[in-house]
Design a protein around this motif. Structure first.
Motif, PDB file in Angstrom:
ATOM      1  N   GLY A 233      11.688 -33.228  81.706  1.00 48.77           N
ATOM      2  CA  GLY A 233      12.340 -31.934  81.813  1.00 48.77           C
ATOM      3  C   GLY A 233      12.318 -31.104  80.550  1.00 48.77           C
ATOM      4  N   PHE A 234      12.339 -31.760  79.391  1.00 45.89           N
ATOM      5  CA  PHE A 234      12.360 -31.036  78.120  1.00 45.89           C
ATOM      6  C   PHE A 234      11.074 -31.228  77.318  1.00 45.89           C
ATOM      7  CE2 PHE A 234      16.881 -31.276  79.098  1.00 45.89           C
ATOM      8  CZ  PHE A 234      17.335 -30.017  78.728  1.00 45.89           C
ATOM      9  N   ALA A 235      10.087 -31.866  77.932  1.00 47.24           N
ATOM     10  CA  ALA A 235       8.793 -32.093  77.269  1.00 47.24           C
ATOM     11  C   ALA A 235       8.988 -32.802  75.929  1.00 47.24           C
ATOM     12  CB  ALA A 235       8.048 -30.770  77.089  1.00 47.24           C
ATOM     13  N   LEU A 236       9.781 -33.881  75.951  1.00 49.78           N
ATOM     14  CA  LEU A 236      10.060 -34.634  74.729  1.00 49.78           C
ATOM     15  C   LEU A 236       9.189 -35.889  74.672  1.00 49.78           C
ATOM     16  CD1 LEU A 236      13.981 -34.619  74.822  1.00 49.78           C
ATOM     17  CD2 LEU A 236      12.498 -33.045  73.558  1.00 49.78           C
ATOM     18  N   SER A 237       8.978 -36.365  73.476  1.00 47.86           N
ATOM     19  CA  SER A 237       8.365 -37.687  73.344  1.00 47.86           C
ATOM     20  C   SER A 237       9.422 -38.712  73.740  1.00 47.86           C
ATOM     21  CB  SER A 237       7.927 -37.938  71.904  1.00 47.86           C
ATOM     22  OG  SER A 237       9.062 -38.075  71.055  1.00 47.86           O
ATOM     23  N   ARG A 238       8.988 -39.890  74.112  1.00 45.16           N
ATOM     24  CA  ARG A 238       9.937 -40.915  74.521  1.00 45.16           C
ATOM     25  C   ARG A 238      10.872 -41.303  73.377  1.00 45.16           C
ATOM     26  NH1 ARG A 238      10.545 -43.181  79.016  1.00 45.16           N
ATOM     27  NH2 ARG A 238       8.606 -42.251  79.777  1.00 45.16           N
ATOM     28  N   GLU A 239      10.349 -41.381  72.170  1.00 43.24           N
ATOM     29  CA  GLU A 239      11.181 -41.745  71.030  1.00 43.24           C
ATOM     30  C   GLU A 239      12.238 -40.681  70.750  1.00 43.24           C
ATOM     31  OE1 GLU A 239      11.582 -44.544  69.334  1.00 43.24           O
ATOM     32  OE2 GLU A 239      10.278 -45.315  70.916  1.00 43.24           O
ATOM     33  N   GLU A 243      16.346 -41.064  70.894  1.00 42.41           N
ATOM     34  CA  GLU A 243      17.192 -40.687  69.758  1.00 42.41           C
ATOM     35  C   GLU A 243      18.293 -39.733  70.189  1.00 42.41           C
ATOM     36  OE1 GLU A 243      18.821 -40.450  65.994  1.00 42.41           O
ATOM     37  OE2 GLU A 243      17.445 -41.912  66.872  1.00 42.41           O
ATOM     38  N   ILE A 244      17.961 -38.783  71.035  1.00 41.74           N
ATOM     39  CA  ILE A 244      18.956 -37.832  71.530  1.00 41.74           C
ATOM     40  C   ILE A 244      20.032 -38.547  72.335  1.00 41.74           C
ATOM     41  CG2 ILE A 244      19.274 -35.965  73.226  1.00 41.74           C
ATOM     42  CD1 ILE A 244      16.654 -34.761  72.099  1.00 41.74           C
ATOM     43  N   LEU A 245      19.627 -39.479  73.165  1.00 40.75           N
ATOM     44  CA  LEU A 245      20.606 -40.257  73.934  1.00 40.75           C
ATOM     45  C   LEU A 245      21.509 -41.072  73.015  1.00 40.75           C
ATOM     46  CD1 LEU A 245      18.418 -41.467  76.941  1.00 40.75           C
ATOM     47  CD2 LEU A 245      20.250 -39.780  77.003  1.00 40.75           C
ATOM     48  N   ARG A 246      20.937 -41.643  71.979  1.00 39.97           N
ATOM     49  CA  ARG A 246      21.752 -42.412  71.015  1.00 39.97           C
ATOM     50  C   ARG A 246      22.781 -41.515  70.345  1.00 39.97           C
ATOM     51  NH1 ARG A 246      16.875 -45.392  69.960  1.00 39.97           N
ATOM     52  NH2 ARG A 246      16.258 -43.901  68.345  1.00 39.97           N
ATOM     53  N   GLU A 252      20.896 -46.329  76.999  1.00 37.78           N
ATOM     54  CA  GLU A 252      19.467 -46.047  77.102  1.00 37.78           C
ATOM     55  C   GLU A 252      18.971 -45.991  78.543  1.00 37.78           C
ATOM     56  OE1 GLU A 252      15.508 -48.362  75.649  1.00 37.78           O
ATOM     57  OE2 GLU A 252      16.979 -47.912  74.095  1.00 37.78           O
ATOM     58  N   LYS A 253      19.478 -46.854  79.410  1.00 36.06           N
ATOM     59  CA  LYS A 253      18.994 -46.914  80.788  1.00 36.06           C
ATOM     60  C   LYS A 253      19.908 -46.173  81.768  1.00 36.06           C
ATOM     61  CE  LYS A 253      15.441 -49.362  79.684  1.00 36.06           C
ATOM     62  NZ  LYS A 253      14.079 -48.737  79.726  1.00 36.06           N
ATOM     63  N   ASP A 269      25.254 -30.681  74.107  1.00 37.40           N
ATOM     64  CA  ASP A 269      25.482 -30.228  72.729  1.00 37.40           C
ATOM     65  C   ASP A 269      24.436 -30.813  71.782  1.00 37.40           C
ATOM     66  OD1 ASP A 269      27.651 -28.762  73.516  1.00 37.40           O
ATOM     67  OD2 ASP A 269      29.162 -30.125  72.677  1.00 37.40           O
ATOM     68  N   VAL A 270      24.114 -32.102  71.966  1.00 35.62           N
ATOM     69  CA  VAL A 270      23.095 -32.730  71.125  1.00 35.62           C
ATOM     70  C   VAL A 270      21.738 -32.080  71.378  1.00 35.62           C
ATOM     71  CG1 VAL A 270      21.861 -34.872  70.623  1.00 35.62           C
ATOM     72  CG2 VAL A 270      24.342 -34.914  70.981  1.00 35.62           C
TER      73      VAL A 270
END
Length: 280
Positions: A233-239, A243-246, A252-253, A269-270
């Motif tokens: 959805g945000f065209a992010l790399s998996r890493e 990091e954003i989830l952390r 993570e899951k 917000d993150v």
């Protein structure tokens, strides 16, 4: 209005299934819906006014009622059922297609109270949540299972994108349940009245737009993890997604349906801090 059927027959009105027309006539129920919405002295917008039975109950309490309907065959019916009410303006237009900004500039603050045709429930509520600047809340009669979805808690099967979207603006409550036997013609399902009072900034999110985008992304693939949905959805790399989830304190899951509105606000917000300028 106990003689509703007689009025409809008098003008040769025929129900149109494609418009989801199921009318109410029980005076006690109509008064209960109007009272439960908190309409006294306020401006009310009714969408799908039908034969005007709820309209009349609202007009007895509200300062002004703007009653929308798309079926012009109801004109003679409404002329009779709303006779003598000077604070009602009937508008034969599709509320989903009006210039909402221009309308709100004209009417100011308003409540939405309606026995909604089932087929417009989701787009109508979505428009009020995403686009309205003057609506102060809504009290709508909807299909019972939809009402349950509006009020669902995170982690339940009913919880979804619409639940989290509503929570950004206010907290949903089921005011009363309405059996199918109260309608004419009788639908195949029961209904419920849901009330939401809008509370600006209730989740303390940095960006309402980012919150909405985060919710849409999280539920884009309901069976996928948030990590996968963020990547897509945000065209992010998996890493970067990990990091954003952390940083947001999200497992993570985790999947979207496990996040409460407050946790969605934290995640958004993150995302806003990390990539806001790239996506909004």
């Amino acid at each position: 209005m106990e003689n509703l059927r007689g009025v409809l027959e008098k003008y040769g009105f025929r129900f149109k299934k494609q418009l989801g027309q199921n009318f109410l006539s029980d005076a006690n129920l109509l008064r209960s819906v109007a009272d439960g919405a908190g309409t006294d002295g306020k401006t009310v917008v009714e969408i799908g006014c039908g034969a005007g039975t709820l309209t009349r109950a609202l007009a007895e309490r509200a300062k002004k009622v703007y009653a929308f309907d798309v079926d012009t065959d109801l004109k003679p019916v409404l002329a009779e059922t709303l006779s003598g009410l000077e604070n009602v303006e009937v508008i034969f237009r599709d509320f989903l297609k009006i210039d909402l900004k221009a309308f709100e500039k004209e009417v100011g603050a308003y409540l939405v109270v309606a026995n909604l045709p089932y087929y417009i429930t989701t787009p109508l509520v979505g428009r009020l949540l995403d686009e309205s600047e003057s609506c102060t809340g809504f009290s709508v009669m909807v299909q019972e299972e939809v009402a349950e979805r509006f009020c669902a808690k995170a982690g339940t099967p009913e919880y979804g994108a619409i639940t989290a979207a509503i929570a950004l603006r206010g907290e949903a409550h089921i005011v009363r349940r309405v059996p199918r036997t109260m309608f004419h013609p009788r639908p195949n399902v029961d209904s419920a009245v849901v009330r939401v009072d809008f509370q600006p900034g209730r989740l303390g999110e940095k960006s309402a737009e980012m919150y909405r985008k985060t919710v849409r992304c999280a539920f884009a693939g309901r069976r996928k993890t948030l990590e996968n949905n963020l990547v897509n959805g945000f065209a992010l790399s998996r890493e970067r997604a990990k990091e954003i989830l952390r940083k947001a304190g999200v497992e993570e899951k985790a999947r979207g349906e496990t996040l409460s509105p407050e946790r969605f606000a934290r995640l958004s917000d993150v995302l806003y801090d990390e990539i806001g300028g790239e996506t909004l």
